[in-house]
Design a protein around this motif. Structure first.
Motif, PDB file in Angstrom:
ATOM      1  N   GLN A  91      74.696  19.630 -33.321  1.00 50.08           N
ATOM      2  CA  GLN A  91      75.302  20.094 -34.564  1.00 50.08           C
ATOM      3  C   GLN A  91      74.271  20.149 -35.694  1.00 50.08           C
ATOM      4  O   GLN A  91      73.277  19.406 -35.694  1.00 50.08           O
ATOM      5  N   ASP A  92      74.544  21.010 -36.668  1.00 50.42           N
ATOM      6  CA  ASP A  92      73.609  21.206 -37.785  1.00 50.42           C
ATOM      7  C   ASP A  92      73.440  19.951 -38.630  1.00 50.42           C
ATOM      8  O   ASP A  92      72.331  19.661 -39.112  1.00 50.42           O
ATOM      9  N   PHE A  93      74.533  19.188 -38.812  1.00 50.68           N
ATOM     10  CA  PHE A  93      74.420  18.022 -39.699  1.00 50.68           C
ATOM     11  C   PHE A  93      73.522  16.945 -39.098  1.00 50.68           C
ATOM     12  O   PHE A  93      72.910  16.165 -39.832  1.00 50.68           O
ATOM     13  N   ARG A 126      70.796  17.679 -37.162  1.00 48.55           N
ATOM     14  CA  ARG A 126      69.448  18.193 -37.403  1.00 48.55           C
ATOM     15  C   ARG A 126      69.053  18.030 -38.870  1.00 48.55           C
ATOM     16  O   ARG A 126      67.892  17.724 -39.190  1.00 48.55           O
ATOM     17  N   THR A 127      70.027  18.197 -39.763  1.00 48.82           N
ATOM     18  CA  THR A 127      69.758  18.005 -41.192  1.00 48.82           C
ATOM     19  C   THR A 127      69.410  16.553 -41.484  1.00 48.82           C
ATOM     20  O   THR A 127      68.500  16.266 -42.283  1.00 48.82           O
ATOM     21  N   ALA A 128      70.136  15.637 -40.839  1.00 48.55           N
ATOM     22  CA  ALA A 128      69.862  14.211 -41.050  1.00 48.55           C
ATOM     23  C   ALA A 128      68.455  13.846 -40.608  1.00 48.55           C
ATOM     24  O   ALA A 128      67.734  13.103 -41.302  1.00 48.55           O
ATOM     25  N   TYR A 129      68.032  14.386 -39.469  1.00 45.41           N
ATOM     26  CA  TYR A 129      66.661  14.127 -39.010  1.00 45.41           C
ATOM     27  C   TYR A 129      65.636  14.775 -39.934  1.00 45.41           C
ATOM     28  O   TYR A 129      64.572  14.198 -40.211  1.00 45.41           O
ATOM     29  N   SER A 130      65.956  15.973 -40.448  1.00 50.96           N
ATOM     30  CA  SER A 130      65.006  16.668 -41.328  1.00 50.96           C
ATOM     31  C   SER A 130      64.840  15.946 -42.656  1.00 50.96           C
ATOM     32  O   SER A 130      63.817  16.094 -43.333  1.00 50.96           O
ATOM     33  N   LYS A 131      65.843  15.167 -43.052  1.00 53.10           N
ATOM     34  CA  LYS A 131      65.746  14.380 -44.286  1.00 53.10           C
ATOM     35  C   LYS A 131      64.906  13.123 -44.107  1.00 53.10           C
ATOM     36  O   LYS A 131      64.660  12.390 -45.075  1.00 53.10           O
ATOM     37  N   VAL A 158      70.668   7.618 -37.593  1.00 53.13           N
ATOM     38  CA  VAL A 158      71.380   8.854 -37.241  1.00 53.13           C
ATOM     39  C   VAL A 158      72.352   8.624 -36.092  1.00 53.13           C
ATOM     40  O   VAL A 158      73.494   9.094 -36.134  1.00 53.13           O
ATOM     41  N   HIS A 166      75.915   9.110 -37.638  1.00 52.71           N
ATOM     42  CA  HIS A 166      76.223  10.534 -37.560  1.00 52.71           C
ATOM     43  C   HIS A 166      76.652  10.982 -36.160  1.00 52.71           C
ATOM     44  O   HIS A 166      77.555  11.811 -36.036  1.00 52.71           O
TER      45      HIS A 166
END
Length: 308
Positions: A204-206, A208-213, A220, A224
């Motif tokens: 899920q996108d959220f 990947r967003t958490a890892y990118s942050k 995570v 998440h």
């Protein structure tokens, strides 16, 4: 939220009426005479038979019996068994045992399912995942009475870790073994759901967003990934909790657990309409209550869920 709860509570009424009516009819339609069977090989006089029929309303048509029973239930009277004991007393004695057994089994099921399912999802295609899926498939294929006898022999007779049977010694320790049997037999389905949901959540996108942050793996995964992967598992556990309460008859018989399963089976054999329907009514109410609680837990697991 309040409107949703009231709506779900109103749904209980037709479910209880339909379930009790069906079960009462099935017990009523069973072949044989429960009054005659009550005396075993002895032959009672016609006067005694007629008196007992009238006492238990067995001389009345089916629908009259059902309406009389439901009228008594609304007044708090669940009837009397053929042994002369109040059904409410039987419920008070047997239900706590089965509920404790179901809680133990559900706890074991969730611990195994969430732990093994999460690790399998995180290691998709690796050796741990493959072995876990094979073991789960094997346990799903083995009948529960085979698992029960095997664990009873190894853990009770050979290793003496648990009592062989429960009988009158109802305690947490004596119920651990039958609870372990039920939990191990039920966990593979929940484990596979957790694994599949974990794999889906990881994409899920959220996430990947958490890892990118820059969030760490240890942050995570539990917050998440795991939290959003638990909804299918919790839903299945609610259904399995009801199944454990109703369907633990075989396990209760093997370990001689004085719970609902054994009592309900004996009541069905004797044709005790009031006892059977009273037990089923309480089971239905508990099952609906557990499912309502699980529905309300969804909002805690996934904040995106709202109740209108």
């Amino acid at each position: 939220m309040l409107k949703y709860i009231l709506f779900r509570l109103l749904q209980v009424i037709p479910v209880v009426i339909g379930t009790t009516l069906l079960i009462y009819f099935l017990v009523f339609a069973m072949p044989g005479d429960p009054i005659i069977a009550l005396f075993g090989e002895k032959t009672p006089s016609p006067e005694i038979v007629a008196k007992l029929r009238a006492e238990y309303n067995l001389d009345k048509p089916f629908i009259v019996q059902y309406l009389l029973f439901m009228g008594n239930v609304l007044q708090g009277d669940l009837g009397t068994s053929f042994s002369g004991e109040a059904v409410s007393s039987i419920l008070a004695r047997t239900f706590p045992v089965t509920i404790m057994l179901a809680i133990i089994a559900t706890t074991i099921e969730l611990l195994l399912a969430i732990t093994l399912g999460l690790f399998s999802g995180l290691r998709k295609g690796k050796w741990f995942d493959n072995i876990n899926l094979i073991v789960g498939l094997i346990l799903m294929s083995i009948p529960i009475f085979v698992v029960a006898f095997l664990m009873q022999y190894v853990l009770s007779i050979e290793w003496r870790l648990f009592p062989t049977t429960v009988a009158g010694n109802v305690s947490l320790h004596s119920l651990l073994l039958p609870g372990l049997v039920l939990g191990i037999s039920a966990y593979p389905v929940s484990m596979r759901l957790t694994r599949a949901s974990t794999i889906d959540t990881l994409n899920q996108d959220f996430v990947r967003t958490a890892y990118s942050k820059g969030l760490s793996h240890s942050r995570v995964i539990p917050v998440h990934v795991l939290r959003n992967s638990l909804i299918p598992t919790v839903t299945n556990s609610a259904a399995s909790f009801g199944t454990l309460i109703v369907g633990a008859t075989v396990t209760e018989g093997i370990f001689n657990v004085p719970g609902v399963g054994n009592t309900l089976y004996q009541a069905i054999i004797r044709g005790e309409n009031a006892t059977v329907v009273s037990f089923v009514t309480v089971m239905v109410l508990m099952y609906l209550g557990v499912n309502l609680l699980v529905d309300l837990l969804y909002a805690l697991l996934d904040p995106r869920i709202r109740y209108a």
